[in-house]
Design a protein around this motif. Structure first.
Motif, short mmCIF file in Angstrom:
data_model
loop_
_atom_site.label_atom_id
_atom_site.label_comp_id
_atom_site.label_asym_id
_atom_site.label_seq_id
_atom_site.Cartn_x
_atom_site.Cartn_y
_atom_site.Cartn_z
N GLN A 209 0.82 -1.20 0.00
CA GLN A 209 0.00 0.00 0.00
C GLN A 209 0.87 1.27 0.00
O GLN A 209 0.57 2.25 -0.69
N ARG A 210 1.94 1.24 0.77
CA ARG A 210 2.84 2.40 0.78
C ARG A 210 3.49 2.61 -0.58
O ARG A 210 3.68 3.75 -1.02
N ALA A 211 3.84 1.51 -1.25
CA ALA A 211 4.44 1.61 -2.58
C ALA A 211 3.46 2.23 -3.58
O ALA A 211 3.87 3.00 -4.45
N LEU A 212 2.19 1.92 -3.45
CA LEU A 212 1.18 2.54 -4.32
C LEU A 212 1.12 4.04 -4.09
O LEU A 212 0.98 4.83 -5.04
N GLU A 213 1.22 4.46 -2.85
CA GLU A 213 1.20 5.89 -2.54
C GLU A 213 2.40 6.60 -3.16
O GLU A 213 2.27 7.72 -3.66
N ARG A 214 3.55 5.93 -3.15
CA ARG A 214 4.76 6.55 -3.70
C ARG A 214 4.76 6.51 -5.23
O ARG A 214 5.23 7.46 -5.88
N GLY A 215 4.28 5.44 -5.80
CA GLY A 215 4.37 5.26 -7.25
C GLY A 215 3.24 5.88 -8.05
O GLY A 215 3.36 6.07 -9.26
N GLY A 216 2.13 6.17 -7.40
CA GLY A 216 0.99 6.75 -8.12
C GLY A 216 0.06 5.66 -8.64
O GLY A 216 0.22 4.48 -8.34
N PRO A 217 -0.94 6.05 -9.43
CA PRO A 217 -1.94 5.09 -9.92
C PRO A 217 -1.31 3.88 -10.59
O PRO A 217 -0.37 4.01 -11.38
N TYR A 218 -1.86 2.71 -10.28
CA TYR A 218 -1.35 1.45 -10.81
C TYR A 218 -2.54 0.59 -11.19
O TYR A 218 -3.30 0.15 -10.33
N ALA A 219 -2.73 0.40 -12.49
CA ALA A 219 -3.95 -0.23 -12.99
C ALA A 219 -4.17 -1.63 -12.46
O ALA A 219 -5.30 -2.07 -12.24
N TYR A 220 -3.08 -2.38 -12.22
CA TYR A 220 -3.22 -3.80 -11.87
C TYR A 220 -3.59 -4.02 -10.41
O TYR A 220 -3.92 -5.14 -10.02
N ALA A 221 -3.50 -2.98 -9.59
CA ALA A 221 -3.86 -3.14 -8.18
C ALA A 221 -5.36 -3.22 -8.00
O ALA A 221 -5.82 -3.64 -6.96
#
Length: 221
Positions: A209-221
């Motif tokens: 979840q933290r990686a998503l916050e850092r990396g921005g929108p991620y379609a596969y999540a």
């Protein structure tokens, strides 16, 4: 400090996730795909000649390719608990899945993406023929391969909760992208409960979840 050259909706999301699992501080330099071609921007070629992501900068070390970056990070963070002991049965499974994820697993998924795009890239008058070819190749060659791989993943996850054994490891981080991509492109039905459980488990991890916050929108999540 480590810098990750990160492309949206790409393999580089796994590197952010691993760094979060390791608790290693890092910076993210984001790059956005071209909205029409979905290719990486030319600025990435200034970082690596192939213009691909991820690329990791760590002082004098500049490392490309997801698997190589993961091996580098595990080597520089001994005792992380994310790699089973070398020479053990889990260690051998770990090595297999680490390499399989970007080898055999991604080949049919990449082909599916390419053939799905072909009808949109040819002249208008040829699109009917292109759609027919794309559909035929998908149904007769690509989809059966994806089905075989996903069925095998499901079977392997009956042996243990995680790909390399009973404990979560960086092999699961590597396998996340093909498992997510296959789920997005072909879906998982009721016959794939363990793959569904795998996705639920990884998506619930705080580091993910933290990686998503850092990396921005991620379609596969």
């Amino acid at each position: 400090m480590i810098t990750v050259h990160h492309l949206n909706d790409s393999r580089s999301q796994r590197i952010l996730w691993l760094l979060e699992e390791l608790g290693e501080p890092y910076e993210v330099k984001r790059y956005q795909r071209d909205a029409r071609t979905m290719l990486a921007p030319p600025e990435l070629r200034a970082i690596h000649p192939l213009g691909k992501s991820p690329v990791l900068d760590d002082g004098a070390a500049c490392v490309a390719e997801t698997g190589a970056i993961i091996e580098y990070l595990l080597e520089t963070h001994p005792g992380s608990g994310l790699r089973p002991a070398t020479g053990s049965a889990q260690g051998r499974r770990f090595t297999y899945w680490l390499h399989y994820a970007e080898g055999s697993a991604m080949t049919p998924l990449l082909l599916k993406l390419i053939f799905a795009a072909i009808p949109k890239r040819v002249p208008f008058l040829a699109r009917g023929v292109a759609r027919g070819i794309s559909k035929g190749v998908g149904a007769n060659l690509i989809d059966p391969q994806i089905a075989a791989h996903t069925a095998w993943w499901e079977a392997e996850l009956t042996k243990s909760e995680w790909f390399a054994g009973d404990d979560f490891s960086a092999a699961d981080i590597m396998m996340s992208f093909p498992v997510e991509a296959a789920g997005s492109r072909v879906g998982y039905g009721d016959d794939k409960p363990r793959l569904k459980a795998f996705l639920t488990a990884i998506h619930a991890r705080p580091a993910y979840q933290r990686a998503l916050e850092r990396g921005g929108p991620y379609a596969y999540a």
